[in-house]
Design a protein around this motif. Structure first.
Motif, mmCIF file in Angstrom:
data_model
loop_
_atom_site.group_PDB
_atom_site.id
_atom_site.type_symbol
_atom_site.label_atom_id
_atom_site.label_comp_id
_atom_site.label_asym_id
_atom_site.label_seq_id
_atom_site.Cartn_x
_atom_site.Cartn_y
_atom_site.Cartn_z
ATOM 1 N N UNK A 621 0.795 -1.226 0.000
ATOM 2 C CA UNK A 621 0.000 0.000 0.000
ATOM 3 C C UNK A 621 0.820 1.265 0.000
ATOM 4 N N UNK A 622 2.144 1.183 -0.171
ATOM 5 C CA UNK A 622 2.994 2.370 -0.146
ATOM 6 C C UNK A 622 2.732 3.225 -1.375
ATOM 7 N N UNK A 623 2.753 4.561 -1.256
ATOM 8 C CA UNK A 623 2.556 5.439 -2.427
ATOM 9 C C UNK A 623 3.557 5.155 -3.537
ATOM 10 N N UNK A 633 10.261 -3.567 -8.108
ATOM 11 C CA UNK A 633 10.726 -3.926 -6.777
ATOM 12 C C UNK A 633 9.775 -4.952 -6.192
ATOM 13 N N UNK A 634 10.268 -5.746 -5.217
ATOM 14 C CA UNK A 634 9.423 -6.724 -4.572
ATOM 15 C C UNK A 634 8.526 -6.091 -3.519
ATOM 16 N N UNK A 635 7.608 -6.877 -3.014
ATOM 17 C CA UNK A 635 6.673 -6.431 -1.984
ATOM 18 C C UNK A 635 6.965 -7.198 -0.691
ATOM 19 N N UNK A 636 7.037 -6.452 0.434
ATOM 20 C CA UNK A 636 7.258 -7.086 1.725
ATOM 21 C C UNK A 636 6.084 -7.997 2.060
ATOM 22 N N UNK A 637 6.390 -9.120 2.700
ATOM 23 C CA UNK A 637 5.341 -10.047 3.107
ATOM 24 C C UNK A 637 4.293 -9.301 3.925
ATOM 25 N N UNK A 638 3.031 -9.318 3.521
ATOM 26 C CA UNK A 638 2.000 -8.532 4.222
ATOM 27 C C UNK A 638 1.875 -8.891 5.703
ATOM 28 N N UNK A 649 10.116 -0.340 9.921
ATOM 29 C CA UNK A 649 10.429 -0.986 8.644
ATOM 30 C C UNK A 649 11.033 0.011 7.661
ATOM 31 N N UNK A 650 10.517 1.226 7.640
ATOM 32 C CA UNK A 650 11.079 2.243 6.746
ATOM 33 C C UNK A 650 12.498 2.598 7.183
ATOM 34 N N UNK A 651 12.730 2.682 8.496
ATOM 35 C CA UNK A 651 14.086 2.982 8.970
ATOM 36 C C UNK A 651 15.058 1.875 8.579
ATOM 37 N N UNK A 652 14.534 0.640 8.462
ATOM 38 C CA UNK A 652 15.375 -0.488 8.061
ATOM 39 C C UNK A 652 15.563 -0.549 6.551
ATOM 40 N N UNK A 653 14.944 0.371 5.812
ATOM 41 C CA UNK A 653 15.167 0.428 4.374
ATOM 42 C C UNK A 653 13.993 0.025 3.529
ATOM 43 N N UNK A 654 12.938 -0.565 4.124
ATOM 44 C CA UNK A 654 11.758 -0.919 3.347
ATOM 45 C C UNK A 654 11.146 0.362 2.790
ATOM 46 N N UNK A 655 10.726 0.318 1.528
ATOM 47 C CA UNK A 655 10.336 1.529 0.804
ATOM 48 C C UNK A 655 8.848 1.812 0.931
ATOM 49 N N UNK A 656 8.537 3.047 1.347
ATOM 50 C CA UNK A 656 7.168 3.553 1.281
ATOM 51 C C UNK A 656 7.116 4.680 0.272
ATOM 52 N N UNK A 657 8.201 5.402 0.169
ATOM 53 C CA UNK A 657 8.384 6.424 -0.856
ATOM 54 C C UNK A 657 9.834 6.371 -1.290
ATOM 55 N N UNK A 658 10.248 7.349 -2.040
ATOM 56 C CA UNK A 658 11.597 7.298 -2.587
ATOM 57 C C UNK A 658 12.634 7.296 -1.473
ATOM 58 N N UNK A 714 5.209 14.803 -7.172
ATOM 59 C CA UNK A 714 4.810 15.292 -5.842
ATOM 60 C C UNK A 714 5.486 14.530 -4.698
ATOM 61 N N UNK A 715 5.698 13.203 -4.908
ATOM 62 C CA UNK A 715 6.417 12.445 -3.867
ATOM 63 C C UNK A 715 7.848 12.953 -3.732
#
Length: 996
Positions: A621-623, A633-638, A649-658, A714-715
């Motif tokens: 669901x990331x923008x 890119x792959x998708x993290x296990x839901x 998760x974002x601090x660990x590098x998983x992407x929500x935005x650029x 915009x992102x």
């Protein structure tokens, strides 16, 4: 006068003996003189007390002695010594009158020394008397001298001695009973000059004397009516000695026995008859029952004070045999036997005292012996104390141990001893390592344990964490050089062999979840005490808040190798456990996205059931997922995503935005076209400089994966400021990676932003199309608004050159005048192909292949040029080179062909003064020739410069241009023309020049 002791008979026998043998007289006189010369004045009171004690022992009653210094009738001074006990008898009188003999031969427990002690009275008196209940006896130097004078055989000897006679050989009866309550009184009329010494001796008399005289319980000392009472109450093993109002408690150790007869062979008959002995050691105690070693010079009491030195700080009372001077102990088998008994008794004393460090003050110090006997005593005592079990054990207060099994901390404290009791064998309780006790412990052979030995003792032992905390806290302040190998229990059950590199967990550290990382994290319980932490830090351990542990190289290594480990089978645990441990650290450290870029290497589960680096996975669901190409890119296990905080998760590098990435050099930027950006940046720097030092760089990754730029921009506009900030190299601000990449790619409606201009730009109007898009996005892109913006980059400068040759575009006239010169400067050193068409007017281009086109380099040839002219902007040569065009001055070859109507100095031309003022010179120089008309090459021209003279057609405009060119002040040509156009207004024009 009654004579109960037959003193007359004694006198007759002595006188008869002297008469028969004057040598006997000399012998007795010499013996008495020897005794007097022996300095017995300081022993007088002791000898009197000793006799009183013996009298009490013989009578079996508590001994009491009264010593009184008084003044008698006629002003004389007398010392009286009254005592209880057995009264004087005939044997006693005989003993007093027989030098070096005594009546006490069969009394083993008396302390008197065979009649010699009474001779001490001669130190202060020539007329001593003894009053006792059966009767009295007195001695007199004067009476003896008179008696001897009547003996002709002795007259010569008396004369040779100047009247000196042995006083204590001839007794006379004495009247008067002893005072009430006493059995005997010694009366000593003092010799002139003796009172002060006697008074001083009485005042200095110590109550401790009674320790050596067990038969004497009390002594009263009366001086001029003032009475001081000394007493000793014995309740073995204690004795309480009182001096007035002051009481001191002494600890006693006594051994009694009988010496073997063979040891006394060769000793006087009186000694052979008295083989019994009592050996006593005594030491004062404080209010807590601890020994208080005596200070100052100590002597052996045998049993009363001798001159035999004693280095042991206690009182020794023992019947050592004395030499002839009655001051020093005589060596021999008796003394040797008593040394053995004394050493055993000393051990009794020390081992019976409370187990307190104060007792170390009683241990003999090696090398401090003052004499042969002292050395023998010290050596024997030390042997006993080394063998005896008398030192306490820290782990069992009731247990005693010999010194060779004991140990003491070199620098003990209550805390150190408490924690090490039972760990260090034989450890003494706290307080035993004081500096003043160190020599005693060394003499006893007690091991001294330093920090290094402590470390050795605790290595390999198992103890709970709180014990280690107490140990570390107790060792805080010890020498850190010796504690380098101090073990540290770790949170995972291992033990570190030393504190160096161990992590000290902070309160925020999720210790229980860090097992898969195999870190050297100290057990939290072992470092809970601040003092424990302080010690371990001094020894090289590092405080470990979650952020510190997360930055540990071991954690980074585990993260960076996690994907490969999964692919290779992950034989060192579970990848999920590793991921959970790292994410727990990230959460505890409150790590920001992008703060630790290497976290993006952490293996996390994807939606396909595989494992991938966190930086290559999208949050469900990331923008960002909506604007990238499908499958980029792959998708993290839901399920995994739902179980964790998205921020973690974002601090660990998983992407929500650029994602933002960092590097110290462009070569380390793992982003698209980083090398091309670096080249573009370097092209903006002045040529010829050294390679720049790059500042920390920030970039945005995955731009090349975008499919929907309308949604992506915009992102990106909301990306952190650092991603948009200019990079400053050698003082020059250049575009950051993100701005450069977006500007050079078709992200605005399929067009590159650097090929558009900012809305509202005036300079670039007609050359560029204005950009259209959200203001936030356009503001971030910094679209060009001026020619300088375009010329800042070589690529866009080349694009501008092409646009100037595009017939479909127009150029604002102000821009056209200088744009070619500015392009030439911007592209200096760049290999540029000349354009096919060139701009010759705001709305017109020319094809140099089909039309004559030149660059105007000198203004006077313009009327003669048969070509289209390109404005040079003050740099005709550079513009001609850039456009590959000829210079106008090179196309025209002409000279002045007309004849001037006049020549005159420039200074004489009307208006020359104002012109000179406007040029800032005092006067115009050179000449000017006026033609009507001016012809060059047969064609009319307004002006033409010459070597020595300038040619003009006479018009003010021609004069102004010719003078401006001569003076190299071309921008002033209009001002100079004005000066020549209306000379009559020169004053007014000059006034205008002065305004402002």
């Amino acid at each position: 006068m009654a004579d109960p002791f037959d003193t007359a008979g004694l006198r007759r026998r002595v006188l008869a003996a002297w008469t028969d043998s004057p040598a006997r007289f000399r012998e007795d006189a010499n013996a008495e003189e020897d005794l007097v010369r022996g300095g017995y004045r300081d022993r007088l009171l002791v000898e009197l007390a000793q006799n009183a004690a013996d009298a009490a022992v013989r009578a079996g009653v508590p001994g009491r002695l009264r010593l009184e210094l008084a003044t008698v009738g006629g002003g004389g001074e007398v010392l009286r010594a009254a005592n209880t006990g057995a009264p004087l008898d005939a044997a006693g009188v005989t003993g007093l009158a027989t030098l070096r003999a005594s009546a006490k031969r069969d009394e083993a427990r008396t302390v008197g020394r065979f009649g010699v002690g009474f001779a001490a009275v001669l130190a202060v008196s020539d007329e001593p008397a003894v009053h006792s209940t059966p009767g009295g006896v007195r001695f007199s130097a004067a009476h003896t001298r008179a008696a001897v004078a009547d003996v002709p055989a002795l007259a010569g000897e008396l004369a040779r001695r100047d009247g000196a006679v042995p006083v204590l050989r001839l007794p006379w009866p004495a009247d008067g009973p002893p005072p009430h309550g006493f059995a005997t009184e010694v009366v000593l009329p003092l010799r002139a000059g003796s009172r002060a010494a006697v008074r001083g001796a009485l005042e200095a008399l110590e109550a401790e004397l009674l320790l050596a005289l067990p038969g004497l319980a009390e002594v009263e000392v009366a001086v001029d009516g003032a009475v001081r009472t000394l007493s000793c109450t014995r309740t073995p093993p204690l004795a309480r000695v009182r001096d007035g109002d002051h009481t001191t408690t002494w600890r006693l150790a006594t051994r009694s026995g009988e010496l073997p007869a063979e040891l006394l062979a060769g000793r006087p008959v009186e000694e052979r008859a008295r083989r019994g002995y009592d050996v006593t050691w005594a030491v004062p105690l404080d209010d807590d029952g601890r020994p208080v070693p005596l200070t100052g010079r100590q002597v052996v009491h045998a049993p009363t004070p001798s001159d035999e030195p004693l280095s042991l700080p206690v009182r020794l009372v023992a019947p050592f045999p004395l030499g002839p001077d009655r001051r020093h102990v005589a060596p021999g088998p008796v003394t040797d036997a008593l040394v053995v008994v004394a050493a055993d008794t000393y051990a009794d004393l020390v081992t019976a005292l409370p187990a307190d460090p104060a007792v170390l003050g009683l241990v003999p110090r090696i090398g401090l012996a003052a004499a042969e006997l002292d050395a023998a005593l010290g050596s024997a005592v030390l042997d006993r104390l080394r063998a005896a079990a008398w030192l306490p054990a820290a782990d069992d207060p009731a247990r005693r141990q010999p010194p060779d099994r004991a140990a003491v901390l070199a620098d003990d404290t209550d805390e150190r001893v408490a924690v090490l009791a039972g760990v260090v064998p034989g450890l003494l309780p706290a307080g035993w390592s004081r500096r003043d006790g160190a020599p005693a412990l060394a003499a006893l052979g007690v091991r001294r344990i330093g920090p290094a030995e402590v470390v050795e003792a605790v290595s390999g032992i198992g103890r709970p964490a709180d014990w280690w905390a107490r140990l570390y806290a107790a060792l805080d302040g010890a020498d850190r050089e010796e504690l380098g190998a101090l073990p540290v229990p770790l949170a995972d059950g291992r033990t570190a062999p030393g504190p160096a590199g161990v992590l000290l967990p902070g309160e925020d550290l999720p210790v229980a979840r860090l097992g898969p990382l195999h870190l050297r994290v100290a057990d939290p319980g072992a470092v809970a005490d601040p003092a424990a932490r302080r010690l371990l830090e001094r020894l090289g351990a590092r405080p470990a808040a979650a952020a510190v542990v997360l930055a540990d190289p071991a954690v980074r290594g585990a993260v960076e190798e996690s994907v490969d480990a999964v692919e290779e089978g992950f034989d060192d645990g579970d990848p999920a456990a590793l991921a959970e441990a790292v994410l727990a650290l990230v959460a505890a450290a409150a790590t920001a996205p992008g703060e630790l870029p290497w976290l993006a290497e952490l293996a996390l589960p994807d939606a396909e059931g595989a494992w991938a680096p966190a930086g290559e996975l999208l949050l469900p669901g990331a923008p960002l997922a909506a604007v990238l190409r499908d499958g980029a890119l792959g998708m993290l296990d839901p399920g995994f995503a739902a179980a964790h905080d998205p921020a973690v998760l974002r601090a660990a590098g998983v992407l929500a935005d650029f994602a933002v990435v960092h590097a110290d050099d462009p070569d380390d930027l793992d982003v698209d076209a980083a090398d091309e950006w670096a080249d573009a940046v370097l092209d903006r720097l002045p040529p010829g400089g050294l390679p720049p030092a790059w500042p920390p760089l920030t970039a945005v990754r995955d731009l090349e994966l975008v499919a929907d730029w309308a949604g992506a921009l915009p992102l990106l506009a909301a990306a952190p400021e650092e991603a948009w900030a200019d990079v400053v190299l050698d003082g020059v601000a250049v575009p950051c990676y993100l701005r450069w990449w977006l500007s050079t790619h078709p992200v605005l409606g399929g067009r590159r932003p650097d090929r558009l201009c900012a809305p509202g730009s005036r300079e670039l109007r007609g050359l560029y199309d204005p950009a259209d898009g959200p203001a936030s996005v356009l503001g971030r892109l910094r679209l060009p608004a001026t020619v300088d913006d375009v010329l800042a980059d070589v690529d866009t400068a080349l694009d501008l050159l092409d646009r100037l040759g595009d017939p479909a575009r127009t150029v604002p006239p102000p821009v056209l005048r200088t744009v070619h010169a500015r392009l030439a400067r911007a592209l200096d050193g760049v290999d540029v192909d000349p354009p096919r068409r060139v701009r010759v007017a705001p709305d017109r281009v020319a094809d140099p292949a089909r039309e004559a086109v030149a660059v105007l380099d000198v203004p006077w040839v313009q009327p003669l040029v048969d070509a289209l002219l390109v404005p040079a902007g003050g740099a005709p040569a550079a513009v001609a080179d850039l456009l590959d065009l000829p210079l106008a001055g090179e196309r025209v070859r002409a000279e002045v062909t007309s004849t001037p109507v006049r020549r005159q100095p420039w200074a004489s031309v009307p208006g020359a003064g104002l012109a000179a003022a406007r040029l800032g010179v005092p006067e115009l120089t050179g000449e000017v020739a006026v033609h009507e008309p001016l012809l060059a090459g047969g064609r009319p021209v307004p002006w033409w410069p010459g070597d020595g003279v300038d040619h003009v057609d006479g018009s003010p405009a021609a004069l102004g241009r010719a003078l401006a060119w001569r003076a190299r002040a071309w921008p002033l040509r209009q001002a100079l023309a004005e000066a020549f156009a209306d000379p009559g207004r020169a004053a007014d024009l000059a006034a205008e020049d002065a305004v402002g």
